[in-house]
Design a protein around this motif. Structure first.
Motif, PDB file in Angstrom:
ATOM      1  N   VAL A 231       0.830  -1.203   0.000  1.00  0.00           N
ATOM      2  CA  VAL A 231       0.000   0.000   0.000  1.00  0.00           C
ATOM      3  C   VAL A 231       0.864   1.251   0.000  1.00  0.00           C
ATOM      4  O   VAL A 231       1.770   1.388   0.830  1.00  0.00           O
ATOM      5  CB  VAL A 231      -0.910   0.010   1.257  1.00  0.00           C
ATOM      6  CG1 VAL A 231      -1.779   1.266   1.270  1.00  0.00           C
ATOM      7  CG2 VAL A 231      -1.786  -1.238   1.297  1.00  0.00           C
ATOM      8  N   LEU A 232       0.572   2.146  -0.922  1.00  0.00           N
ATOM      9  CA  LEU A 232       1.262   3.436  -0.976  1.00  0.00           C
ATOM     10  C   LEU A 232       0.263   4.539  -0.598  1.00  0.00           C
ATOM     11  O   LEU A 232      -0.541   4.950  -1.433  1.00  0.00           O
ATOM     12  CB  LEU A 232       1.807   3.669  -2.396  1.00  0.00           C
ATOM     13  CG  LEU A 232       2.318   5.073  -2.740  1.00  0.00           C
ATOM     14  CD1 LEU A 232       3.510   5.464  -1.880  1.00  0.00           C
ATOM     15  CD2 LEU A 232       2.709   5.154  -4.219  1.00  0.00           C
ATOM     16  N   PRO A 233       0.289   4.991   0.669  1.00  0.00           N
ATOM     17  CA  PRO A 233      -0.593   6.100   1.015  1.00  0.00           C
ATOM     18  C   PRO A 233       0.090   7.396   0.581  1.00  0.00           C
ATOM     19  O   PRO A 233       1.077   7.804   1.184  1.00  0.00           O
ATOM     20  CB  PRO A 233      -0.715   6.033   2.549  1.00  0.00           C
ATOM     21  CG  PRO A 233       0.133   4.865   2.988  1.00  0.00           C
ATOM     22  CD  PRO A 233       1.053   4.527   1.848  1.00  0.00           C
ATOM     23  N   ILE A 234      -0.427   8.015  -0.476  1.00  0.00           N
ATOM     24  CA  ILE A 234       0.134   9.305  -0.892  1.00  0.00           C
ATOM     25  C   ILE A 234      -0.514  10.397  -0.046  1.00  0.00           C
ATOM     26  O   ILE A 234       0.087  11.420   0.235  1.00  0.00           O
ATOM     27  CB  ILE A 234      -0.101   9.531  -2.402  1.00  0.00           C
ATOM     28  CG1 ILE A 234       0.485   8.349  -3.169  1.00  0.00           C
ATOM     29  CG2 ILE A 234       0.566  10.827  -2.865  1.00  0.00           C
ATOM     30  CD1 ILE A 234       0.005   8.280  -4.594  1.00  0.00           C
ATOM     31  N   VAL A 235      -1.755  10.150   0.357  1.00  0.00           N
ATOM     32  CA  VAL A 235      -2.402  11.071   1.286  1.00  0.00           C
ATOM     33  C   VAL A 235      -1.528  11.149   2.544  1.00  0.00           C
ATOM     34  O   VAL A 235      -1.048  10.135   3.040  1.00  0.00           O
ATOM     35  CB  VAL A 235      -3.844  10.593   1.588  1.00  0.00           C
ATOM     36  CG1 VAL A 235      -3.889   9.128   1.957  1.00  0.00           C
ATOM     37  CG2 VAL A 235      -4.476  11.415   2.701  1.00  0.00           C
ATOM     38  N   ALA A 271       7.889   4.580  -7.598  1.00  0.00           N
ATOM     39  CA  ALA A 271       7.648   3.757  -6.408  1.00  0.00           C
ATOM     40  C   ALA A 271       6.685   2.623  -6.729  1.00  0.00           C
ATOM     41  O   ALA A 271       6.889   1.479  -6.308  1.00  0.00           O
ATOM     42  CB  ALA A 271       7.078   4.626  -5.278  1.00  0.00           C
ATOM     43  N   ILE A 272       5.634   2.929  -7.493  1.00  0.00           N
ATOM     44  CA  ILE A 272       4.653   1.884  -7.821  1.00  0.00           C
ATOM     45  C   ILE A 272       5.331   0.771  -8.624  1.00  0.00           C
ATOM     46  O   ILE A 272       5.164  -0.417  -8.338  1.00  0.00           O
ATOM     47  CB  ILE A 272       3.460   2.485  -8.612  1.00  0.00           C
ATOM     48  CG1 ILE A 272       2.674   3.454  -7.716  1.00  0.00           C
ATOM     49  CG2 ILE A 272       2.537   1.372  -9.135  1.00  0.00           C
ATOM     50  CD1 ILE A 272       1.585   4.253  -8.433  1.00  0.00           C
ATOM     51  N   VAL A 277       3.546  -1.835  -6.074  1.00  0.00           N
ATOM     52  CA  VAL A 277       2.456  -1.349  -5.219  1.00  0.00           C
ATOM     53  C   VAL A 277       1.119  -1.831  -5.779  1.00  0.00           C
ATOM     54  O   VAL A 277       0.891  -1.773  -6.993  1.00  0.00           O
ATOM     55  CB  VAL A 277       2.501   0.199  -5.168  1.00  0.00           C
ATOM     56  CG1 VAL A 277       1.222   0.776  -4.579  1.00  0.00           C
ATOM     57  CG2 VAL A 277       3.731   0.655  -4.374  1.00  0.00           C
ATOM     58  N   THR A 278       0.233  -2.308  -4.896  1.00  0.00           N
ATOM     59  CA  THR A 278      -1.069  -2.814  -5.358  1.00  0.00           C
ATOM     60  C   THR A 278      -2.217  -1.844  -5.057  1.00  0.00           C
ATOM     61  O   THR A 278      -3.246  -1.892  -5.708  1.00  0.00           O
ATOM     62  CB  THR A 278      -1.380  -4.173  -4.708  1.00  0.00           C
ATOM     63  OG1 THR A 278      -1.374  -3.996  -3.280  1.00  0.00           O
ATOM     64  CG2 THR A 278      -0.360  -5.229  -5.100  1.00  0.00           C
ATOM     65  N   ILE A 279      -2.061  -1.014  -4.024  1.00  0.00           N
ATOM     66  CA  ILE A 279      -3.084  -0.008  -3.701  1.00  0.00           C
ATOM     67  C   ILE A 279      -2.358   1.314  -3.451  1.00  0.00           C
ATOM     68  O   ILE A 279      -1.444   1.370  -2.619  1.00  0.00           O
ATOM     69  CB  ILE A 279      -3.871  -0.372  -2.419  1.00  0.00           C
ATOM     70  CG1 ILE A 279      -4.569  -1.735  -2.556  1.00  0.00           C
ATOM     71  CG2 ILE A 279      -4.902   0.715  -2.084  1.00  0.00           C
ATOM     72  CD1 ILE A 279      -5.287  -2.199  -1.285  1.00  0.00           C
ATOM     73  N   SER A 302       1.275  -1.481 -13.673  1.00  0.00           N
ATOM     74  CA  SER A 302       0.515  -2.717 -13.883  1.00  0.00           C
ATOM     75  C   SER A 302       0.295  -3.495 -12.583  1.00  0.00           C
ATOM     76  O   SER A 302      -0.587  -4.344 -12.509  1.00  0.00           O
ATOM     77  CB  SER A 302       1.247  -3.608 -14.896  1.00  0.00           C
ATOM     78  OG  SER A 302       2.561  -3.859 -14.434  1.00  0.00           O
ATOM     79  N   SER A 303       1.085  -3.179 -11.542  1.00  0.00           N
ATOM     80  CA  SER A 303       0.901  -3.904 -10.279  1.00  0.00           C
ATOM     81  C   SER A 303      -0.328  -3.418  -9.515  1.00  0.00           C
ATOM     82  O   SER A 303      -0.821  -4.113  -8.621  1.00  0.00           O
ATOM     83  CB  SER A 303       2.141  -3.720  -9.391  1.00  0.00           C
ATOM     84  OG  SER A 303       2.357  -2.330  -9.158  1.00  0.00           O
ATOM     85  N   LEU A 304      -0.847  -2.232  -9.848  1.00  0.00           N
ATOM     86  CA  LEU A 304      -1.958  -1.648  -9.072  1.00  0.00           C
ATOM     87  C   LEU A 304      -3.234  -2.471  -9.222  1.00  0.00           C
ATOM     88  O   LEU A 304      -3.674  -2.739 -10.337  1.00  0.00           O
ATOM     89  CB  LEU A 304      -2.272  -0.229  -9.572  1.00  0.00           C
ATOM     90  CG  LEU A 304      -1.520   0.971  -9.009  1.00  0.00           C
ATOM     91  CD1 LEU A 304      -2.199   2.251  -9.499  1.00  0.00           C
ATOM     92  CD2 LEU A 304      -1.461   0.952  -7.495  1.00  0.00           C
TER      93      LEU A 304
END
Ligand code: ADP
Length: 557
Positions: A231-235, A271-272, A277-279, A302-304
């Motif tokens: 999970v990548l929280p950009i928020v 980063a993704i 990163v999936t989310i 493509s991993s998202l």
């Protein structure tokens, strides 16, 4: 003969407190091998959840040595990073309250929230010291600074605070071997949200509400965070607890990827791709930037699995661009700092296709499990869920605020018989899908953060050439909304937008300064003499306002 009444108490489930401490235990046991990555284009940092938990034990020991007791607030001023996650779990596990200071607030607001939260200790990233130096004189309760990461050392303005290096403090600390039992209805985290007028308001999340919210974030119909996710929280972690994602990850064992202060599309897409990163969660502005970037660069997302997006309405072009250009799905969500923030998520059942699918994706989402909603019209009556009748959205539930921290007036204004008044005008359809149609609160949301129209109006009025000023939100492709200053000139006076921008730049945060100006003969008023901004917004939408765009750099006065 009647049988004796069976005694059922004691045969039921164990009444385990739902605490952040229980998430910390998950991090060192079941989820020990999940990881936290601090992504950097030139090199990343990595730690397992077990390592994070052990460092949290040391942070807890260090804070206790500084005298932190149950109920005390400990503040943070930091980007999304591993150390911030350590504070997220260690501070509440001590029975203290994590107070995340929003670094986008104006200096006055920041002074207010740090004093109102009344922390003695602030964990601050060195790169953010200039923000702190600007407000240092007004800080009344702060005694200690715990300095994280590389960057300059504190200047003279901060000399009166006792300074500690984060890593040295952890190395010297006696780790906490047995964390205290904490009441799950006690405060765990405190986050301020800026209002239309007056001071920012504090939302205090309890342990119980944070854990229940983390569980809800794991539901397939909401954010669907699982142990297999990255999970990548950009928020930001200073904005509504990064939408609760760090606690959800700690609970289920999803790995976390952080990009720190760098929210450029190059870094986010890097980063993704590198961390699979999936989310990835962020406001529309972030995804608009990434989409534009992807039109000129090779981007692999493509991993998202999907990208939750909210905080402002997601335009159809963004959904479509994402699907067509990036092959990734955006999931629309609605929430507020006051709602932890999970309020509604626009999941669409698989068998719904075509325009109906679009209609549901564009909605603000289906009211989340455990959240109750109602719509109230101007006469105080409840309106039906027919997808057409609109009213102010009110919500309540286990992670919805029932008032503001130490602010009786704001609490009284916001709570209607136990329901939180959201200030959003909405419809809800028969299946519980929410659609925002207008906003009752007079405020502008730009790039995910608030700009106070009332404050901008006050500052514009301070200019001698301005007789009246009304500021409304103008739709903006990149920032979702930008302020439009509608100015009535004083008799015989003249002033240019560029001059007004220079004037404002000295008085409000730079990113608040409008690029859009219109000079009008008078501000339309309601029957009771209040500014009628609906009329201005309608004139803007109809193209009836002569809008000057002024985007040049602001000349220094
Ligand atoms: P966040 O930015 O995390 O949603 P805030 O408390 O800063 O939290 O802002 C909440 C407000 O943002 C809502 O009351 C609403 O006006 C607006 N908002 C949030 N999500 C959406 C959305 N999906 N569409 C339109 N407006 C939204």
């Amino acid at each position: 003969m009647s049988a004796a009444t069976p005694v059922l108490t004691g045969l039921m489930q164990h009444d385990v407190p739902l605490t952040i401490g229980s998430l910390l235990r998950r991090m060192r046991t079941v989820n020990a091998t999940s990881e936290v990555v601090g992504y950097g284009a030139t090199g990343s940092t990595r730690a397992t959840f077990l390592e994070v938990a052990e460092r949290a034990d040391r942070l807890g020991g260090a804070l206790r040595a500084l005298g932190v007791a149950e109920g005390d607030r400990v503040a943070t001023l930091a980007w999304n990073a591993q150390e911030h996650l350590e504070a997220y779990v260690a501070i509440p596990s001590l029975g203290a309250v994590l107070h995340t200071v929003n670094l986008r607030m104006t200096p006055d607001q920041m002074t207010y929230v740090i004093n109102h939260g009344a922390a003695r200790i602030l964990i601050v990233h060195r790169s953010l010291l200039p923000l702190l130096e600007a407000v240092a004189d007004g800080l009344e309760t702060l005694e200690h600074l715990v300095l994280v990461g590389p960057g300059p050392e504190p200047g003279d303005a901060l000399a009166r605070f006792t300074q500690h290096d984060y890593e040295e403090a952890l190395a010297a600390a006696t780790p906490i071997a047995a964390w205290p039992d904490v009441d799950d209805r006690a405060g765990a985290a405190l986050c301020y949200t800026s209002g239309t007028t007056g001071n920012p308001k504090g939302v205090l999340y309890s342990h119980r509400s944070s854990v229940l919210h983390a569980m809800a974030a794991g539901m397939a119909d909401t954010l669907a965070v699982t142990s297999g996710d990255r999970v990548l929280p950009i928020v930001p972690m200073f904005h509504a607890n990064a939408w609760g994602l760090p606690y959800a990850a700690a609970l289920v064992g999803a790995s976390l990827v952080f990009v720190g202060h760098d929210m450029s599309p190059a870094t986010i897409s890097g980063a993704i791709a590198a961390e699979r990163v999936t989310i990835a969660a962020g406001v529309p502005t972030i995804w608009m930037d990434l989409l534009r970037y992807a039109q000129e660069h090779d981007v692999d997302v493509s991993s998202l699995r999907f990208a939750p997006c909210g905080g402002a309405a997601v335009p159809r072009a963004l959904f479509e661009g994402f699907e067509q250009t990036l092959g990734a799905e955006i999931v629309h969500a609605w929430g507020m700092t006051e709602t932890s923030p999970l309020g509604a998520v626009a999941r669409v059942p698989d068998d719904v296709t075509g325009e109906e699918r679009w209609s549901l994706k564009l909605s603000q989402g289906r009211i989340a499990p455990m959240v109750e909603a109602r719509l109230i019209d101007d006469d105080g009556a409840e309106v039906p869920w027919d997808g057409e009748s609109s009213g102010e959205l009110q919500v309540r539930g286990p992670w919805i605020a029932s008032g503001y921290y130490l602010d009786e007036q704001a609490s009284a204004d916001a709570i209607d018989d136990g329901w939180l008044r959201t200030g959003d005008i909405a419809t809800i359809d028969e299946r519980g899908y929410l659609r925002l149609t207008d906003r009752a609160k007079d405020i502008i949301k730009s790039g995910g953060e608030w700009i106070s129209s009332v404050e901008l109006e006050g500052e514009l009025l301070a200019h001698p050439a301005v007789a009246e000023a009304a500021v409304v939100a103008a739709p903006h492709e990149r920032w979702t909304e930008r302020p439009l200053a509608c100015v009535v000139l004083a008799p015989g006076a003249e002033v240019t937008p560029a001059e007004l921008r220079t004037f404002l730049a000295g008085r409000v945060a730079k990113w608040w300064v409008p690029e859009f100006f219109t000079f009008i003969d008078e501000v339309p008023k309601t029957s009771v003499g209040k500014f009628d901004k609906k009329v201005l917004r309608a004139r803007l939408a109809d193209g009836d306002l002569d809008v000057a765009v002024c985007e040049e750099a602001i000349a220094t006065a």
